[in-house]
Write a protein that holds these residues in place. Structure first.
Motif, mmCIF file in Angstrom:
data_model
loop_
_atom_site.group_PDB
_atom_site.id
_atom_site.type_symbol
_atom_site.label_atom_id
_atom_site.label_comp_id
_atom_site.label_asym_id
_atom_site.label_seq_id
_atom_site.Cartn_x
_atom_site.Cartn_y
_atom_site.Cartn_z
ATOM 1 N N MET A 1 0.854 -1.141 0.037
ATOM 2 C CA MET A 1 0.080 0.090 -0.044
ATOM 3 C C MET A 1 0.786 1.090 -0.164
ATOM 4 S SD MET A 1 -2.989 1.063 2.736
ATOM 5 C CE MET A 1 -4.039 -0.409 2.568
ATOM 6 N N ASN A 2 0.598 2.227 -0.955
ATOM 7 C CA ASN A 2 1.410 3.451 -0.975
ATOM 8 C C ASN A 2 1.201 4.457 0.119
ATOM 9 O OD1 ASN A 2 -0.585 5.123 -2.008
ATOM 10 N ND2 ASN A 2 -0.204 4.154 -4.060
ATOM 11 N N THR A 3 1.817 5.458 0.346
ATOM 12 C CA THR A 3 1.684 6.528 1.350
ATOM 13 C C THR A 3 0.364 7.068 1.233
ATOM 14 O OG1 THR A 3 4.170 6.520 1.647
ATOM 15 C CG2 THR A 3 2.886 8.217 2.778
ATOM 16 N N MET A 4 0.073 7.479 -0.296
ATOM 17 C CA MET A 4 -0.976 8.372 -0.415
ATOM 18 C C MET A 4 -2.343 7.789 0.182
ATOM 19 S SD MET A 4 -0.025 11.138 -1.615
ATOM 20 C CE MET A 4 -1.308 12.112 -2.342
ATOM 21 N N SER A 5 -2.336 6.313 -0.402
ATOM 22 C CA SER A 5 -3.733 5.419 -0.023
ATOM 23 C C SER A 5 -3.809 5.418 1.613
ATOM 24 C CB SER A 5 -3.772 4.351 -0.835
ATOM 25 O OG SER A 5 -2.714 3.425 -0.501
ATOM 26 N N SER A 6 -2.599 5.306 2.256
ATOM 27 C CA SER A 6 -2.782 4.816 3.510
ATOM 28 C C SER A 6 -3.389 6.085 4.433
ATOM 29 C CB SER A 6 -1.573 4.344 3.872
ATOM 30 O OG SER A 6 -0.515 5.107 4.062
ATOM 31 N N THR A 7 -2.824 7.220 3.953
ATOM 32 C CA THR A 7 -3.212 8.509 4.574
ATOM 33 C C THR A 7 -4.555 8.660 5.362
ATOM 34 O OG1 THR A 7 -1.312 9.675 3.356
ATOM 35 C CG2 THR A 7 -2.826 11.013 4.706
ATOM 36 N N PRO A 8 -5.593 8.533 4.548
ATOM 37 C CA PRO A 8 -7.018 8.581 4.966
ATOM 38 C C PRO A 8 -7.166 7.696 6.258
ATOM 39 C CG PRO A 8 -7.141 8.791 2.751
ATOM 40 C CD PRO A 8 -5.631 8.327 3.111
ATOM 41 N N ARG A 9 -6.611 6.267 6.009
ATOM 42 C CA ARG A 9 -6.858 5.437 7.022
ATOM 43 C C ARG A 9 -6.081 5.680 8.271
ATOM 44 N NH1 ARG A 9 -8.507 -0.043 6.465
ATOM 45 N NH2 ARG A 9 -8.027 -1.258 8.154
ATOM 46 N N THR A 10 -5.021 6.238 8.009
ATOM 47 C CA THR A 10 -4.094 6.596 9.360
ATOM 48 C C THR A 10 -4.582 7.533 9.894
ATOM 49 O OG1 THR A 10 -1.863 5.980 8.055
ATOM 50 C CG2 THR A 10 -1.617 7.189 9.914
ATOM 51 N N LEU A 11 -5.131 8.697 9.237
ATOM 52 C CA LEU A 11 -5.820 9.898 10.063
ATOM 53 C C LEU A 11 -7.070 9.212 10.790
ATOM 54 C CD1 LEU A 11 -5.602 12.333 7.215
ATOM 55 C CD2 LEU A 11 -4.454 12.325 9.388
ATOM 56 N N LEU A 12 -7.670 8.372 10.018
ATOM 57 C CA LEU A 12 -9.189 7.880 10.757
ATOM 58 C C LEU A 12 -8.790 7.098 11.868
ATOM 59 C CD1 LEU A 12 -12.232 7.477 10.468
ATOM 60 C CD2 LEU A 12 -11.794 5.452 9.299
ATOM 61 N N LYS A 13 -7.554 6.349 11.890
ATOM 62 C CA LYS A 13 -7.001 5.379 13.126
ATOM 63 C C LYS A 13 -6.804 6.357 14.422
ATOM 64 C CE LYS A 13 -5.150 1.613 14.959
ATOM 65 N NZ LYS A 13 -4.719 2.135 15.982
ATOM 66 N N GLU A 14 -6.264 7.455 13.958
ATOM 67 C CA GLU A 14 -5.957 8.441 14.987
ATOM 68 C C GLU A 14 -7.124 8.982 15.814
ATOM 69 O OE1 GLU A 14 -3.497 11.637 13.303
ATOM 70 O OE2 GLU A 14 -1.910 10.429 12.733
ATOM 71 N N LYS A 15 -8.196 9.208 15.049
ATOM 72 C CA LYS A 15 -9.545 9.740 15.647
ATOM 73 C C LYS A 15 -10.094 8.433 16.483
ATOM 74 C CE LYS A 15 -10.579 12.782 11.935
ATOM 75 N NZ LYS A 15 -11.159 12.971 10.754
ATOM 76 N N LEU A 16 -10.135 7.401 15.790
ATOM 77 C CA LEU A 16 -10.688 5.983 16.628
ATOM 78 C C LEU A 16 -9.955 5.777 18.001
ATOM 79 C CD1 LEU A 16 -11.097 3.538 13.499
ATOM 80 C CD2 LEU A 16 -12.871 4.631 14.644
ATOM 81 N N ASP A 17 -8.707 6.130 17.813
ATOM 82 C CA ASP A 17 -8.059 5.717 19.279
ATOM 83 C C ASP A 17 -8.351 6.659 20.409
ATOM 84 O OD1 ASP A 17 -6.357 3.590 18.233
ATOM 85 O OD2 ASP A 17 -4.964 4.961 17.439
ATOM 86 N N GLN A 18 -9.123 7.764 20.095
ATOM 87 C CA GLN A 18 -9.525 8.863 21.227
ATOM 88 C C GLN A 18 -10.956 8.242 21.684
ATOM 89 O OE1 GLN A 18 -9.749 12.956 19.532
ATOM 90 N NE2 GLN A 18 -8.235 12.271 18.126
ATOM 91 N N LEU A 19 -11.463 7.360 20.908
ATOM 92 C CA LEU A 19 -12.831 6.892 21.363
ATOM 93 C C LEU A 19 -12.826 6.075 23.046
ATOM 94 C CD1 LEU A 19 -14.296 5.609 18.207
ATOM 95 C CD2 LEU A 19 -14.599 7.922 19.117
ATOM 96 N N GLN A 20 -13.842 6.230 23.453
ATOM 97 C CA GLN A 20 -14.292 5.189 24.515
ATOM 98 C C GLN A 20 -15.155 4.207 24.229
ATOM 99 O OE1 GLN A 20 -12.983 4.933 27.695
ATOM 100 N NE2 GLN A 20 -11.591 6.625 27.527
ATOM 101 N N CYS A 21 -14.430 3.097 24.089
ATOM 102 C CA CYS A 21 -15.356 1.847 23.419
ATOM 103 C C CYS A 21 -14.203 0.736 24.042
ATOM 104 C CB CYS A 21 -15.769 1.906 22.106
ATOM 105 S SG CYS A 21 -14.521 1.854 20.790
ATOM 106 N N HIS A 22 -15.075 -0.761 23.600
ATOM 107 C CA HIS A 22 -14.367 -2.013 23.768
ATOM 108 C C HIS A 22 -13.024 -1.976 23.134
ATOM 109 C CE1 HIS A 22 -18.441 -2.718 25.163
ATOM 110 N NE2 HIS A 22 -17.920 -3.680 25.778
ATOM 111 N N PHE A 23 -13.142 -1.382 21.897
ATOM 112 C CA PHE A 23 -11.611 -1.425 21.075
ATOM 113 C C PHE A 23 -10.618 -0.672 21.698
ATOM 114 C CE2 PHE A 23 -15.117 -2.974 18.314
ATOM 115 C CZ PHE A 23 -14.408 -3.890 17.712
ATOM 116 N N THR A 24 -10.891 0.285 22.513
ATOM 117 C CA THR A 24 -9.685 0.996 23.047
ATOM 118 C C THR A 24 -9.545 0.700 24.850
ATOM 119 O OG1 THR A 24 -11.035 3.053 23.637
ATOM 120 C CG2 THR A 24 -9.967 2.935 21.811
#
Length: 491
Positions: free
Chosen positions: A1-24
């Motif tokens: 996977m190239n850097t350009m296509s991984s950027t939106p996923r990486t940014l989304l993951k940063e937001k998801l890590d802020q959540l309070q739920c079972h995955f965190t």
């Protein structure tokens, strides 16, 4: 996977890590018994109407960990439906965890736009509730569900669960559910010999009484309170509570299991087994029920083993003893079949039954597997080391293996009964050895370790030096001496 296509996923993951739920919330695939969690959560959904939404939320997380993302989405739809029915006016406050789980499951499915849509919903819900993070709100509903979730995993998470219930109660002190959570986690921590709660073993009683003030019909609080009152020799009140709970909810498995535990502890074994078997008809995969049945049969077995007639194959007691061995092994085995990481006590009890039945190879296999476990409570590691050490000492006659295991248990820095037992075993062995031979380097090294643990550095140095005079290049003794001398210099 190239850097350009991984950027939106990486940014989304940063937001998801802020959540309070079972995955965190900590526990992941490597630290929980997933099959066992599925059984327990399905039982909870079937029998505990009160907590169905929370159980569906947790089941979604477990299904996602197992790769069943479509099932996880269905679980979350069920949770959302129940929350809408039960919390019409406060649905949004109660949906924070569910929406957080939705976002994570869609992320794992590669559906990034859907995951982002749930983040947008969370931002709208949380904005008026908090000045803190954008995508979550630390409100009692979030703390409370996190507490119950951590409480259901394994003992290493109990301390954090307790803090969650305390946070929930700060803002909502009259909530029955959070008071019950605090009572439950306290009663479990009180059972561990090395905890602060063990030294103040009546704290859970205070919270159980508070639950019954808020809801006089809470039969779970009744049975848990009865077990605690029995500890404090208030048996008359305890019996009344047990009978009252069984009258109110005669078919509720959680009440049946704790009432049965009460009767077992009181020596009323037939009544205990009767209630446990009734519970198994409703929840056949319950590890707790199988463990309790096995303990009832073990009590009967231990009485028979001491009976001289049970040693004669011609006597009925011999056949009964054989059956009890089989029943103990069957039920202890069922108790840990799907939970090798968390049912440590059942495995130790199974190994003990094997030893009593002359099946040392089976016991050795159990101890070997238990000693490989990681991320377990320190007192659990200490009890494994102590029991495995005794097995090596008495059944396998291996001094080196047994002393090595006792040392491992002793070095776990946690003040439990098992740590004291490891200390006593090492001290007795070393003193016995040195009585026969004052130049036994291994025994001298053990004495050095014991003095080191006691904080007597000069004595520890003296013994390690004596041990090195005999065993010149022993790395363990050299390392201990270096550590001791450094700590004296620093001091």
């Amino acid at each position: 996977m190239n850097t350009m296509s991984s950027t939106p996923r990486t940014l989304l993951k940063e937001k998801l890590d802020q959540l309070q739920c079972h995955f965190t919330w900590g526990p992941q695939k490597e630290t929980i018994d997933l099959d066992d969690m599925v059984y327990r959560l399905q039982d909870s959904i079937n029998i505990a109407v009160k907590y169905q939404a929370a159980s569906y939320n947790q089941l979604a997380f477990v299904n996602c960990l197992q790769g069943n993302s479509e099932e996880a989405i269905q679980n979350l739809k069920e949770a959302e439906k129940i929350l809408r029915e039960n919390h019409k006016d406060a649905f949004e406050r109660n949906s924070i965890i569910t929406y957080g789980n939705y976002a994570w499951v869609h992320y794992h499915m590669g559906q990034l736009a859907k995951a982002q849509s749930y983040l947008d919903k969370l931002e709208m819900i949380c904005k008026p509730l908090t000045d803190g993070p954008r995508y979550t709100a630390m409100i009692p509903e979030v703390y409370g569900e996190k507490g119950w979730s951590l409480l259901s995993y394994a003992a290493p998470y109990y301390e954090e669960a307790k803090k969650c219930f305390e946070k929930a109660l700060e803002k909502d002190p009259d909530n029955t559910e959070w008071n019950m959570g605090k009572a439950t986690v306290l009663s479990r921590l009180e059972a561990f010999s090395g905890t602060q709660e063990n030294h103040e073993r009546n704290q859970s009683v205070k919270y159980l009484r508070r639950v019954l003030e808020l809801d006089p019909d809470d039969s779970m609080a009744m049975v848990l309170l009865a077990l605690k009152l029995r500890e404090f020799k208030q048996k008359e009140d305890a019996y009344k509570l047990i009978e009252q709970a069984l009258q109110k909810t005669p078919d509720f498995p959680y009440v049946l299991r704790y009432a049965a535990k009460f009767y077992r502890k009181e020596g009323v074994l037939e009544k205990s087994v009767q209630l446990l078997k009734k519970g198994l008809e409703i929840t056949p995969n319950s590890a707790f029920l199988h463990d309790q049945i096995a303990m009832c049969y073990r009590t009967k077995l231990l009485e028979l083993i001491d009976n001289r007639h049970s040693k004669n194959p011609r006597n009925p007691e011999f056949k009964q003893k054989t059956q009890l061995f089989s029943q103990c092994k069957y039920h202890f085995g069922k108790a840990f079949k799907h939970r090798p990481r968390t049912s440590i006590k059942s495995q130790l009890d199974f190994a003990d039954i094997c030893v009593k039945n002359g099946e040392n190879s089976n016991a050795k296999e159990i101890y070997s597997e238990l000693l490989k476990l990681e991320d377990i409570r320190p007192e659990n590691l200490q009890v494994i080391c102590f029991r495995a050490g005794c097995f090596e000492q008495y059944q396998r006659r291996s001094e080196s293996n047994s002393m090595s295991l006792f040392k491992k248990g002793l070095k776990v820095e946690y003040d439990s009964k098992e740590r004291k037992k490891c200390y006593e075993k090492l001290e007795k062995w070393a003193d016995g050895k040195l009585c026969k031979d004052q130049c036994d380097s291994t025994a001298l090294g053990v004495k050095g370790l014991l003095h080191q643990m006691d904080g007597d550095k000069s004595k520890a140095i003296e013994y390690f030096q004596k041990a090195l005079e005999i065993d010149h290049n022993n790395e363990e003794y050299l390392s201990a001496l270096c550590e001791l001398r450094l700590s004296i210099e620093e001091h």
